[in-house]
Design an enzyme around this catalytic site. Structure first.
Site, PDB file in Angstrom:
ATOM      1  N   ASP A 142      66.317 141.069  39.048  1.00 23.95           N
ATOM      2  CA  ASP A 142      65.114 140.551  38.388  1.00 23.95           C
ATOM      3  C   ASP A 142      64.228 139.838  39.410  1.00 23.95           C
ATOM      4  OD1 ASP A 142      63.315 140.064  36.388  1.00 23.95           O
ATOM      5  OD2 ASP A 142      64.426 138.391  35.502  1.00 23.95           O
ATOM      6  N   LYS A 190      71.244 125.544  34.402  1.00 21.16           N
ATOM      7  CA  LYS A 190      70.871 126.740  33.645  1.00 21.16           C
ATOM      8  C   LYS A 190      71.909 126.960  32.557  1.00 21.16           C
ATOM      9  CE  LYS A 190      68.377 129.724  35.104  1.00 21.16           C
ATOM     10  NZ  LYS A 190      67.511 130.743  35.677  1.00 21.16           N
ATOM     11  N   LEU A 242      62.779 122.781  32.203  1.00 22.40           N
ATOM     12  CA  LEU A 242      61.939 123.217  33.318  1.00 22.40           C
ATOM     13  C   LEU A 242      61.375 124.597  33.043  1.00 22.40           C
ATOM     14  CD1 LEU A 242      64.150 122.250  36.375  1.00 22.40           C
ATOM     15  CD2 LEU A 242      61.897 121.332  35.845  1.00 22.40           C
ATOM     16  N   GLY A 243      62.139 125.386  32.314  1.00 21.73           N
ATOM     17  CA  GLY A 243      61.675 126.742  32.063  1.00 21.73           C
ATOM     18  C   GLY A 243      62.635 127.464  31.146  1.00 21.73           C
TER      19      GLY A 243
END
Ligand SMILES: *[C@@H]1O[C@H](CO)[C@@H](O)[C@H](O)[C@H]1NC(C)=O
Ligand SMILES: *[C@@H]1O[C@H](CO)[C@@H](O)[C@H](O)[C@H]1NC(C)=O
Ligand SMILES: *[C@@H]1O[C@H](CO)[C@@H](O)[C@H](O)[C@H]1NC(C)=O
Ligand SMILES: *[C@@H]1O[C@H](CO)[C@@H](O)[C@H](O)[C@H]1NC(C)=O
Ligand SMILES: *[C@@H]1O[C@H](CO)[C@@H](O)[C@H](O)[C@H]1NC(C)=O
Length: 610
Positions: free
Chosen positions: A409, A310, A286-287
Site C-alpha cells: 500500500d 495502531k 492521528l488518522g
C-alpha cells in the site's frame, strides 16, 4: 491459565541491526583518518543505520563486502578499524596517495579475497598478519614505499594466485612458495631471487605445455569438482535450515507474559497502551486507514517517549494470535533509516496493536494537503529528498530484507516524516496482517484506489512491481500535491474521475508539465528535476510490470542527473502502442461497458485511505 507465548525469533534480526551500526562506525572511523579532497566520501555519515547505501560500499545481506575507492584522490592514513569489517571481501584503494603503514589489524579480515593498495605512498613493512588471510587471492602492494622483507607468514596464503609487490623498497629473500604463485611481480625492489629457476622480474608460472602443468590441470579439475560438490551439499543444508528454521516457544505464566522483551521489540500490555493513549481517546486519533485507527500516545517514564499506536480492525482469527505474531516477526526484521521501526506490539483475544515511534511531521500526504496556517509548504528540495528517502526505504524492503517484504500500500499517506522531514516508509505488511485476521485464504486486492497496479487488480497477486507502481503514483503526489485520483462529477465521459497518472501523461505530451507542479511551491522548483521525476514516475507506472524499474534502479535514477534516454524512448513507444490498442478496443465496445472491469470492481476491497 498458562499461556503459550510465542517467542519472536528475533535474534537474527537484532544481530543484523547491531552489525549494521558497527559497520557504520568502522567505516566512519576509516573516513576520519582519510583526507577526502574530491568529496567521494561525502555520504559516509555516522548517523545512519547501515552503510549499504553509501557510495563506493557494496553489501550482501546488509554486510559490507566491498569497498572500492580506486583512484579517488584520497590522502591520509589507513584506519585499523577497517579490520572490524570481517565480511569484507574486496578492499580497493589503489591509485590514491595514502601514507603511513598498513595496519597489523588487516590480518583480521578473514573473508578478504582482494587487497589492492597499489600506487599509494605507504611506508613501513608489510605486516606479517597478512599471512593469516586464508582466502586472499589477489594482493597488490606495488608502487609504494614499503621496506623490510616479505613476511615468512606468507607461506600460509593457500588461495593466493596473484601477488604484485613491484616498485617498493623491499629487501631480503623471496620465499620459494611465492615464486610458485600463478602470477607474481617483484620487480623494482632489492629482493634476492637466489638461484631460482623463475625470473624475479615477474610473470606468470602458467606457461602450459609441460607435464607438470598438465598434472596441475588434472588436479585442479578434481579439486574444482570436489569444491562444487561441497558447495552443493552446503547449499542444500543451508536451504533445509532456512526451511525448518526452528521456532522457539516458551511457556510463561500469565502474569508476566506481556512483559517479555526481546531486544528492541517489546510486548506491551493492553493496560499500558490504554494509559499511553488516554484510554484510546478520540482526541488522540492521528488518522484512520483501511487497517485501523492510529492513536498518538506517550509512554510513562522519565523520557516520555512519544508513540503512535495502531489498533487494527477485524482481527479475530480462529488460530489465535500466532499468525499475527509471525507477521510481526517478519516486519520487525526491517531496520533501516527510511523504514518505520516497530517498537512493540500488543495482543489480546480481541485486539491487535502495533506500537511505532511518533513521527513529528506526520505523513507526506498530510503535509501536502492539510496545510496549517503556521506551517510552510514543503519546499522543492525537501520533496526531492523525501522521494529519494522513500525509494531507499522500499529498495531496502524489496532487495535487502530476507525474506523480502512487499509493502502492498505505497502512497503519500504511508510515507511519514520525522522531525527533520526525512522520509520514513510506514505501514508495510499490514494488508497481509488484516487478511490473516480475517482468515481469508485468497489475497483480496488491498490498497488504495489510484495506487493499485492494473495487474494486481487482475491477478490479486501483489509483487515488488506493484509496489513500484504505487511509488510512481506517490512521486506524482509529491510533485503535484494532488490526490492519486481526482473526482470531476461533471465529467461523465470519464466516469467522473481521472487518474493523476493519466492527467500527467496528457500534460507531459502537451509540454505543459509546469502546470502539474503544486501551486503551494509558488513556482520555486527545478525544471530539470521536475522532468526527471515525472519521467521516473511514468516509468514506475508502466502498464507492463516487467518494464517497471526495480527500486534500486529508481534510486540510481533519482541520484543521477537524468533518466537514461533509451529507457524513456522505450516508454514512449510502449505508451503509443497502448493507446492505439485502447482506441481500437473502444471502437469495438462502443457504448457498452466492459464486463471484465465490472467484475474487477466487485473484487476489490479498498481501503479508505486518505
Ligand atoms: C585484530 O588484530 C590485532 C593485531 O593483529 C589483534 O591484536 C586483535 O586481537 C585482533 N582483533 C580481533 C577481534 O581478532
Ligand atoms: C619514499 O620515501 C622516500 C624517503 O622517505 C621519499 O623520498 C620518496 O618520495 C618516497 N616515494 C614514494 C613513491 O612515496
Ligand atoms: C612513514 O612516513 C611517515 C610520513 O609520511 C613518517 O612519519 C613515518 O615515520 C614513516 N614510517 C616509517 C616506518 O618509515
Ligand atoms: C630503502 O630501505 C633501506 C633499508 O631497508 C633504507 O636505508 C633506504 O633509505 C630506503 N630507501 C628509500 C627510498 O626509502
Ligand atoms: C610489474 O609491476 C609493475 C608495476 O605495477 C609494472 O610496471 C610491470 O609492467 C609489471 N611487470 C610484469 C612482468 O608484469
Amino acid at each position: 491459565m498458562k499461556l503459550l507465548a510465542f517467542v519472536l525469533v528475533l535474534l537474527g534480526c537484532l544481530q543484523c541491526s547491531a552489525a549494521a551500526e558497527f559497520q557504520v562506525e568502522a567505516l566512519y572511523e576509516m573516513r576520519q583518518l582519510l583526507i577526502d579532497n574530491s568529496g567521494v566520501l561525502h555520504d559516509w555519515k555516522d548517523n545512519q543505520m547501515s552503510p549499504c547505501y553509501w557510495d563506493h560500499v557494496t553489501c550482501q545481506d546488509n554486510k559490507v563486502t566491498k569497498i572500492s575507492l580506486s583512484s579517488s584522490g584520497l590522502t591520509g592514513v589507513l584506519s585499523p578499524s577497517i579490520a572490524k569489517l570481517t565480511t569484507l571481501q574486496q578492499l580497493l584503494l589503489n591509485g590514491n596517495s595514502i601514507t603511513g603503514g598498513i595496519p597489523q589489524e588487516f590480518g583480521n579480515l578473514s573473508s578478504l579475497t582482494t587487497l589492492n593498495l597499489g600506487r599509494n605512498n605507504l611506508n613501513g613493512s608489510i605486516p606479517d598478519s597478512l599471512g593469516r588471510l586464508p582466502k586472499l587471492e589477489i594482493l597488490d602492494l606495488s608502487q609504494n614505499n614499503l621496506s623490510g622483507s616479505i613476511p615468512s607468514s606468507f607461506l600460509n596464503l593457500p588461495s593466493l594466485n596473484n601477488i604484485n609487490l613491484a616498485y617498493n623498497n623491499l629487501s631480503g629473500e623471496i620465499p620459494q612458495y611465492l615464486l610458485r604463485v600463478a602470477q607474481y611481480n617483484y620487480t623494482g625492489n632489492h629482493l634476492n631471487c637466489g638461484q631460482h629457476l623463475f625470473s624475479c622480474e615477474g610473470g606468470s608460472t602458467r606457461t602450459g605445455g609441460s607435464k607438470m602443468s598438465k598434472l596441475k590441470v588434472v588436479l585442479g579439475s578434481i579439486a574444482g569438482a570436489v569444491t562444487l560438490l561441497v558447495i552443493g551439499v552446503l547449499i542444500v543444508l543451508w536451504w533445509q535450515r532456512m526451511r525448518y528454521r526452528p521456532e522457539i516457544f516458551i511457556d510463561v505464566s500469565g502474569q508476566n507474559d506481556h512483559r517479555l522483551e526481546f531486544g528492541q521489540i517489546k510486548r506491551f500490555s493492553w493496560r499500558e497502551l490504554q494509559i499511553a493513549t488516554n484510554n484510546f481517546s478520540e482526541q488522540n486519533v492521528l488518522g484512520k486507514g483501511g487497517f485501523g485507527k492510529v492513536y498518538k500516545g506517550v509512554l510513562p517514564g522519565p523520557d516520555s517517549i512519544k508513540i503512535a499506536v495502531k489498533r487494527l480492525f477485524n482481527v479475530e482469527s480462529p488460530e489465535g494470535d500466532l499468525p499475527f505474531l509471525r507477521e510481526v516477526e517478519l516486519i520487525s526484521i526491517a531496520v533501516h533509516k527510511n523504514i518505520l521501526r516497530l517498537i512493540g506490539f500488543c495482543t489480546t483475544p480481541t485486539e491487535r496493536l502495533l506500537v511505532y515511534p511518533f513521527m513529528e511531521n506526520l505523513s507526506v500526504a498530510s503535509r501536502l494537503r492539510d496545510i496549517k496556517l503556521n506551517e510552510p509548504a514543503l519546499d522543492w528540495s525537501t520533496r526531492m529528498r523525501i522521494a529519494l528517502g522513500a525509494a531507499r526505504g522500499l529498495e531496502y524492503l524489496h532487495e535487502h530484507c530476507n525474506p523480502k517484504i512487499i509493502h502492498r500500500d505505497v502512497k503519500a499517506a504511508n510515507v511519514l516524516l520525522d522531525g527533520n522531514c526525512e522520509a520514513v516508509v510506514g505501514d508495510f505488511g499490514l494488508a497481509k496482517m488484516v487478511d490473516i485476521g480475517r482468515n481469508t485464504v485468497t489475497t483480496g486486492v488491498r490498497g488504495t484506489i489510484g495506487h493499485i497496479a492494473p495487474e494486481y487488480i487482475k491477478t490479486g497477486r501483489p509483487s515488488v512491481k506493484t509496489d513500484v507502481f504505487g511509488y510512481g503514483v506517490t512521486l506524482l503526489e509529491i510533485v503535484t500535491g494532488e490526490r492519486a485520483i481526482a473526482f470531476y462529477p461533471d465529467r461523465i465521459e470519464e466516469a467522473g474521475e481521472i487518474m493523476l497518472v493519466d492527467q500527467v501523461k496528457i500534460l507531459m505530451e502537451e509540454r505543459r508539465l509546469h502546470e502539474i507542479v503544486d501551486h503551494n511551491l509558488g513556482g520555486a522548483y527545478n525544471r530539470e528535476e521536475l522532468e526527471k521525476i515525472t519521467q521516473i514516475a511514468l516509468l514506475c507506472t508502466h502498464m507492463d510490470p516487467d518494464q517497471r524499474p526495480a527500486m534500486s534502479e529508481v534510486v540510481q535514477m533519482l541520484e543521477g542527473e537524468f533518466v537514461p534516454v533509451e529507457r524513456w524512448e522505450e516508454w514512449q513507444l510502449a505508451e503509443l502502442n497502448r493507446r492505439q490498442q485502447h482506441e481500437t478496443r473502444q471502437q469495438r465496445k462502443l457504448f457498452s461497458f466492459s464486463e471484465e472491469s465490472l467484475n474487477i470492481q466487485e473484487a476489490i476491497e479498498l481501503s479508505t485511505g486518505r
